[in-house]
Write an enzyme that holds these catalytic residues in place. Structure first.
Site, mmCIF file in Angstrom:
data_model
loop_
_atom_site.group_PDB
_atom_site.id
_atom_site.type_symbol
_atom_site.label_atom_id
_atom_site.label_comp_id
_atom_site.label_asym_id
_atom_site.label_seq_id
_atom_site.Cartn_x
_atom_site.Cartn_y
_atom_site.Cartn_z
ATOM 1 C CB SER A 1 -0.760 -0.058 1.355
ATOM 2 O OG SER A 1 -1.337 1.313 1.309
ATOM 3 C CG HIS B 1 -4.016 -1.429 -1.307
ATOM 4 N ND1 HIS B 1 -5.358 -2.481 -1.345
ATOM 5 C CD2 HIS B 1 -4.540 -0.695 -0.261
ATOM 6 C CE1 HIS B 1 -6.006 -1.937 -0.648
ATOM 7 N NE2 HIS B 1 -5.593 -1.125 -0.064
ATOM 8 C CG ASP C 1 -5.107 2.410 1.306
ATOM 9 O OD1 ASP C 1 -6.030 1.841 1.166
ATOM 10 O OD2 ASP C 1 -3.870 2.203 1.664
ATOM 11 C CG MET D 1 -8.060 7.297 2.943
ATOM 12 S SD MET D 1 -7.233 7.191 4.175
ATOM 13 C CE MET D 1 -6.549 5.665 4.106
ATOM 14 C CG HIS E 1 -9.342 0.334 0.155
ATOM 15 N ND1 HIS E 1 -8.613 -0.121 1.092
ATOM 16 C CD2 HIS E 1 -10.749 0.392 0.313
ATOM 17 C CE1 HIS E 1 -9.535 -0.150 2.016
ATOM 18 N NE2 HIS E 1 -10.933 0.019 1.744
ATOM 19 C CG MET F 1 -11.286 3.451 2.373
ATOM 20 S SD MET F 1 -9.626 3.411 3.214
ATOM 21 C CE MET F 1 -8.603 3.399 2.082
ATOM 22 C CG MET G 1 -11.580 -2.688 5.951
ATOM 23 S SD MET G 1 -10.145 -2.300 4.963
ATOM 24 C CE MET G 1 -8.959 -1.265 6.324
ATOM 25 C CG ASP H 1 -6.127 -2.926 3.594
ATOM 26 O OD1 ASP H 1 -5.088 -2.687 4.064
ATOM 27 O OD2 ASP H 1 -6.744 -2.007 2.984
HETATM 28 C C1 DX5 Z 1 -6.335 1.690 6.025
HETATM 29 C C2 DX5 Z 1 -5.564 1.312 4.481
HETATM 30 C C3 DX5 Z 1 -4.852 0.434 4.321
HETATM 31 C C4 DX5 Z 1 -3.353 0.896 4.970
HETATM 32 C C5 DX5 Z 1 -2.466 -0.312 5.555
HETATM 33 O O1 DX5 Z 1 -7.113 2.279 5.999
HETATM 34 O O2 DX5 Z 1 -7.012 0.908 3.964
HETATM 35 O O3 DX5 Z 1 -4.459 0.026 3.132
HETATM 36 O O4 DX5 Z 1 -2.594 1.600 4.188
HETATM 37 O O5 DX5 Z 1 -1.439 -0.011 6.155
HETATM 38 P P1 DX5 Z 1 -0.561 -0.886 7.230
HETATM 39 O O6 DX5 Z 1 -0.219 -1.910 6.510
HETATM 40 O O7 DX5 Z 1 0.532 0.125 7.703
HETATM 41 O O8 DX5 Z 1 -1.688 -1.159 8.155
HETATM 42 ZN ZN ZN Z 2 -6.392 -0.185 1.831
#
Ligand code: DX5
Ligand code: ZN
Length: 225
Positions: free
Chosen positions: A11, A36, A38, A40, A69, A71, A140, A178
């Site tokens: 990620s 990956h 992320d 947000m 991903h 969010m 998650m 994740d």
């Molecule tokens: C959290 C994200 C994850 C995050 C994971 O909301 O969806 O993908 O980047 O990070 P680590 O591996 O540091 O928990």
């Molecule tokens: Zn993620």
């Protein structure tokens, strides 16, 4: 789950954005299976991160599949933009989506792979109706919004349930976890049935560098000699 067939999805949330291309090349060389990304929006989760321009930049520097991903509160509004930028797959949350089937159909109409994400407090049972039509489930293992959190062990029984459901309903569907995946938790994740692991901090936060981070994570999945 066969430990050798487990895929790793670094990620980039935990990457050093000043050296993003160098770090992406390093994880690709070290055997990453996909990246990956992320996304947000500060509304669906209490944090903001990145948008389609990052995907567009990544698309130019890597051949790795880019999984996105989302969010965000209204994923349907942004699918076209991310698809055009180069996303290969979309992971959309069950939570907060009153029209999840429509979202999945839109992803498929764009010719992209579709995955459904469930948060730690969400039951595996909500997946039953969508499982036949999706390519991935993402469970998650932390509450979404931040990297570097601790893996929630309470999610493991659910992961085992999702594995049983996938085997019964759609065996080709991937089971990805994740959040908080590292050398200690990865073996438990795989033992519970995961075949794709997302890792941010464990890869990009390794004090010996990202190549070492990738290698250590891969080695943690090797059966003891
Ligand atoms: C959290 C994200 C994850 C995050 C994971 O909301 O969806 O993908 O980047 O990070 P680590 O591996 O540091 O928990
Ligand atoms: Zn993620």
């Amino acid at each position: 789950m066969d430990r050798r067939s487990v895929k790793l999805a670094p990620s980039i949330l935990a990457a050093d954005f000043g050296h993003l291309s160098i770090q992406v090349e390093a994880v690709e060389r070290a055997g990453a299976d996909r990246l990956h990304v992320d996304v947000m929006d500060g509304h669906f989760v209490p944090n903001i991160s990145m948008g389609a321009p990052i995907v567009q930049s990544l698309r130019k520097i890597t051949a790795l599949p880019l999984e996105t991903h989302l969010m965000i509160s209204d994923p349907d509004f942004f699918l076209d933009e991310f698809a055009e930028a180069g996303s290969d797959s979309f992971l959309v949350h069950w939570e907060g989506n009153n029209n999840l089937d429509r979202t999945l159909q839109r992803i498929k109409a764009l010719g992209k792979r579709a995955g459904v994400v469930i948060n730690p407090a969400t039951s595996a049972s909500v997946l039953e109706e969508v499982l036949p039509q999706i390519d991935q489930v993402l469970v998650m293992t932390v509450n979404p919004g931040f990297g570097g959190q601790h893996f929630l062990n309470i999610t493991l029984p659910k992961v085992r349930r999702v594995r049983q459901m996938i085997d019964a309903i759609n065996p080709a569907c991937e089971l990805e976890l994740d959040g908080g995946i590292n050398l200690e938790t990865a073996p438990f994740a795989v033992a519970a049935g995961a075949n794709v692991l997302v890792a941010g901090t464990a890869v990009f936060g390794d004090t010996q560098g990202v190549t070492a981070g990738m290698n250590k994570l891969r080695n943690s999945l090797k059966p003891a000699a």
